[in-house]
Scaffold this motif. Structure first.
Motif, short mmCIF file in Angstrom:
data_model
loop_
_atom_site.label_atom_id
_atom_site.label_comp_id
_atom_site.label_asym_id
_atom_site.label_seq_id
_atom_site.Cartn_x
_atom_site.Cartn_y
_atom_site.Cartn_z
N ASP A 154 0.83 -1.21 0.00
CA ASP A 154 0.00 0.00 0.00
C ASP A 154 0.86 1.25 0.00
OD1 ASP A 154 -2.32 -1.49 -0.05
OD2 ASP A 154 -2.68 -1.34 2.12
N ASP A 155 1.93 1.25 0.82
CA ASP A 155 2.84 2.40 0.85
C ASP A 155 3.48 2.62 -0.52
OD1 ASP A 155 2.29 2.89 3.50
OD2 ASP A 155 4.11 1.92 4.26
N LEU A 156 3.91 1.54 -1.15
CA LEU A 156 4.51 1.66 -2.49
C LEU A 156 3.50 2.17 -3.51
CD1 LEU A 156 6.73 -1.54 -2.63
CD2 LEU A 156 7.49 0.83 -2.46
N ASN A 157 2.27 1.69 -3.41
CA ASN A 157 1.23 2.18 -4.33
C ASN A 157 0.99 3.67 -4.13
OD1 ASN A 157 0.67 -0.16 -5.78
ND2 ASN A 157 -0.81 -0.88 -4.27
N ASP A 158 0.98 4.11 -2.87
CA ASP A 158 0.81 5.54 -2.59
C ASP A 158 1.95 6.35 -3.19
OD1 ASP A 158 -1.53 5.00 -1.23
OD2 ASP A 158 -0.61 5.13 0.77
N LYS A 159 3.17 5.85 -3.04
CA LYS A 159 4.33 6.55 -3.60
C LYS A 159 4.25 6.60 -5.13
CE LYS A 159 7.44 5.62 0.22
NZ LYS A 159 8.64 4.92 0.70
N ILE A 160 3.82 5.51 -5.74
CA ILE A 160 3.67 5.48 -7.20
C ILE A 160 2.62 6.50 -7.63
CG2 ILE A 160 2.82 4.07 -9.12
CD1 ILE A 160 4.24 1.68 -7.78
N ASP A 161 1.50 6.54 -6.91
CA ASP A 161 0.45 7.52 -7.23
C ASP A 161 0.98 8.94 -7.11
OD1 ASP A 161 -1.35 5.47 -7.69
OD2 ASP A 161 -2.32 5.64 -5.72
N ASP A 162 1.76 9.20 -6.05
CA ASP A 162 2.34 10.54 -5.87
C ASP A 162 3.29 10.88 -7.03
OD1 ASP A 162 0.94 10.86 -3.53
OD2 ASP A 162 2.66 10.39 -2.22
N LEU A 163 4.12 9.91 -7.40
CA LEU A 163 5.06 10.15 -8.50
C LEU A 163 4.33 10.39 -9.82
CD1 LEU A 163 7.87 7.55 -7.73
CD2 LEU A 163 8.06 10.04 -7.66
N GLN A 164 3.25 9.64 -10.07
CA GLN A 164 2.48 9.84 -11.29
C GLN A 164 1.85 11.23 -11.29
OE1 GLN A 164 -0.09 6.38 -11.16
NE2 GLN A 164 1.14 5.32 -12.70
N SER A 165 1.34 11.66 -10.15
CA SER A 165 0.75 12.97 -10.05
C SER A 165 1.79 14.06 -10.30
CB SER A 165 0.11 13.14 -8.67
OG SER A 165 -0.41 14.43 -8.52
N GLU A 166 2.96 13.90 -9.67
CA GLU A 166 4.05 14.87 -9.88
C GLU A 166 4.49 14.89 -11.34
OE1 GLU A 166 7.26 14.15 -7.16
OE2 GLU A 166 5.94 14.26 -5.42
N PHE A 167 4.56 13.72 -11.95
CA PHE A 167 4.96 13.66 -13.36
C PHE A 167 3.93 14.36 -14.25
CE2 PHE A 167 4.86 11.56 -17.52
CZ PHE A 167 6.14 11.87 -17.95
N THR A 168 2.66 14.15 -13.96
CA THR A 168 1.61 14.81 -14.73
C THR A 168 1.73 16.32 -14.61
OG1 THR A 168 0.13 12.91 -14.46
CG2 THR A 168 -0.90 15.02 -15.02
N GLU A 169 1.95 16.82 -13.38
CA GLU A 169 2.13 18.25 -13.18
C GLU A 169 3.36 18.76 -13.94
OE1 GLU A 169 2.26 19.21 -9.04
OE2 GLU A 169 0.40 18.12 -8.62
N PHE A 170 4.44 18.02 -13.87
CA PHE A 170 5.67 18.41 -14.57
C PHE A 170 5.45 18.45 -16.08
CE2 PHE A 170 9.67 17.06 -16.62
CZ PHE A 170 10.48 18.13 -16.26
#
Length: 85
Positions: free
Chosen positions: A50-66
């Motif tokens: 679950d923690d890894l999935n949360d981190k992946i979601d955060d990274l995807q969100s950051e990538f989308t913003e970038f």
């Protein structure tokens, strides 16, 4: 004397076999885990997933913003180069 030794020998053999069986059972018990321990282990694994999935979601969100920021900057550069508003 041989008759007295026979039951004693048999008792000694039975005792030896019981000790051997006891050692084997103890080793088996030492290597086994309880259902509760197994469940705790799986719970920890699921928490880490679950923690890894949360981190992946955060990274995807950051990538989308970038990506959106880069696209906006590229649009500005292209408009400036081409003179198109």
């Amino acid at each position: 004397m041989t008759q007295a030794q026979e039951p004693n020998d048999r008792n000694n053999e039975i005792n030896r076999q019981l000790r051997s069986l006891n050692r084997r059972v103890e080793r088996l018990e030492d290597t086994q885990i309880t259902g509760r321990e197994l469940n705790r282990g799986f719970d920890r694994v699921y928490e880490e997933i679950d923690d890894l999935n949360d981190k992946i979601d955060d990274l995807q969100s950051e990538f989308t913003e970038f990506r959106n920021e880069i696209n906006q900057k590229l649009d500005t550069i292209l408009r400036h180069i081409t003179g198109i508003n």
